[in-house]
Design an enzyme around this catalytic site. Sequence first.
Site, PDB file in Angstrom:
ATOM      1  N   GLY A  23      -0.820 -40.593  -8.363  1.00  0.00           N
ATOM      2  CA  GLY A  23      -2.039 -40.567  -7.251  1.00  0.00           C
ATOM      3  C   GLY A  23      -3.525 -40.600  -7.674  1.00  0.00           C
ATOM      4  N   VAL A  27      -0.740 -43.292 -16.155  1.00  0.00           N
ATOM      5  CA  VAL A  27       0.332 -43.190 -17.857  1.00  0.00           C
ATOM      6  C   VAL A  27       0.344 -43.809 -18.211  1.00  0.00           C
ATOM      7  CG1 VAL A  27       2.021 -41.484 -18.974  1.00  0.00           C
ATOM      8  CG2 VAL A  27       1.196 -41.046 -15.841  1.00  0.00           C
ATOM      9  N   LYS A  42      -1.708 -39.085 -20.460  1.00  0.00           N
ATOM     10  CA  LYS A  42      -2.322 -39.301 -18.831  1.00  0.00           C
ATOM     11  C   LYS A  42      -3.610 -39.718 -18.354  1.00  0.00           C
ATOM     12  CE  LYS A  42      -0.169 -37.101 -16.290  1.00  0.00           C
ATOM     13  NZ  LYS A  42       0.459 -35.748 -15.184  1.00  0.00           N
ATOM     14  N   ASP A 137       5.431 -27.545  -8.455  1.00  0.00           N
ATOM     15  CA  ASP A 137       6.044 -28.532  -7.769  1.00  0.00           C
ATOM     16  C   ASP A 137       7.403 -29.349  -8.480  1.00  0.00           C
ATOM     17  OD1 ASP A 137       5.523 -31.220  -6.699  1.00  0.00           O
ATOM     18  OD2 ASP A 137       3.689 -32.183  -8.127  1.00  0.00           O
TER      19      ASP A 137
END
Length: 287
Positions: A23, A27, A42, A137
């Site tokens: 989002g 990567v 990233k 997460d």
Amino acid sequence: MDNLIGKRLDGRYSIESLVGVGGMANVYRGTDLKTGNQIAVKVLKDEFLDNEELVRRFKNESKAISILSHPNIVKVYDVSVTDKLQYIVMEYVDGITLKEYLKQRGGALTWKETVHFATQILSALQHAHSKGIIHRDVKPSNIYLNAQGHFLLGDLGIAKIDDLKYCTMPESMLSSYSAPELFSLLGTIEPTTDIYSVGLILYRIFNGNHAPFEDENTSAKAADRRRVTGEALPVPMYADYEISEIILKACAFQPADRYQSPQELKDALVEYMKRNQVDDTLIVPPI
């Protein structure tokens, strides 16, 4: 064509291919020209460079992973933050995510595989928590299985660090593995938040890869609403009484009713295996 492919970042990191789109960041797979190692890079998307909240999250991730050193946490090698480009250079994991592995296996894992995954990720979380970092997460798409059969925890972009003032997050960033307290601005974020997520992964493994309350008549969103409002979770379909007790305690609605550390949950799983003579010698086979 992606304008970073074929480029060198800071004259050192050669960008070779795009391997993931998220989002807020892309990567890439590349090579560290100084060491010759394969790396993952990233890179924050250009359209978010002026978004203070997303830039904060990106810096948050780089800060979080830079102070962690554990064999089951994706390593970070370098961080670069400028007005024009922000990137994190990380260990390249040659493998697949737990989400992909579960899909290959039809959502079902053997006891050996389940405990192999759970104990490694719980060890990683114990290390992160000892450094004052709560992941927030944990989910199958953020857990990686490498070619040697080892699991690694990654993607700390929304981690809560003790010395950070901000720890709230929009609901759009939450997942079906997020703890109930993350859906409330009044929720306190503690290590038990991560324990809930690990417990819910175990729940789905022992529930035919179905989330609590999810069936042909209930959408995933409706099931999540029931889960995060405190309705008691049904017993997982394919778990005996003892393992059900362990999973449901990990997924307790009130944080105080859960295991209070990753080590406690890990110990409970190991003790269950000993009592029931579950053989834990088999390692997940290489991909």
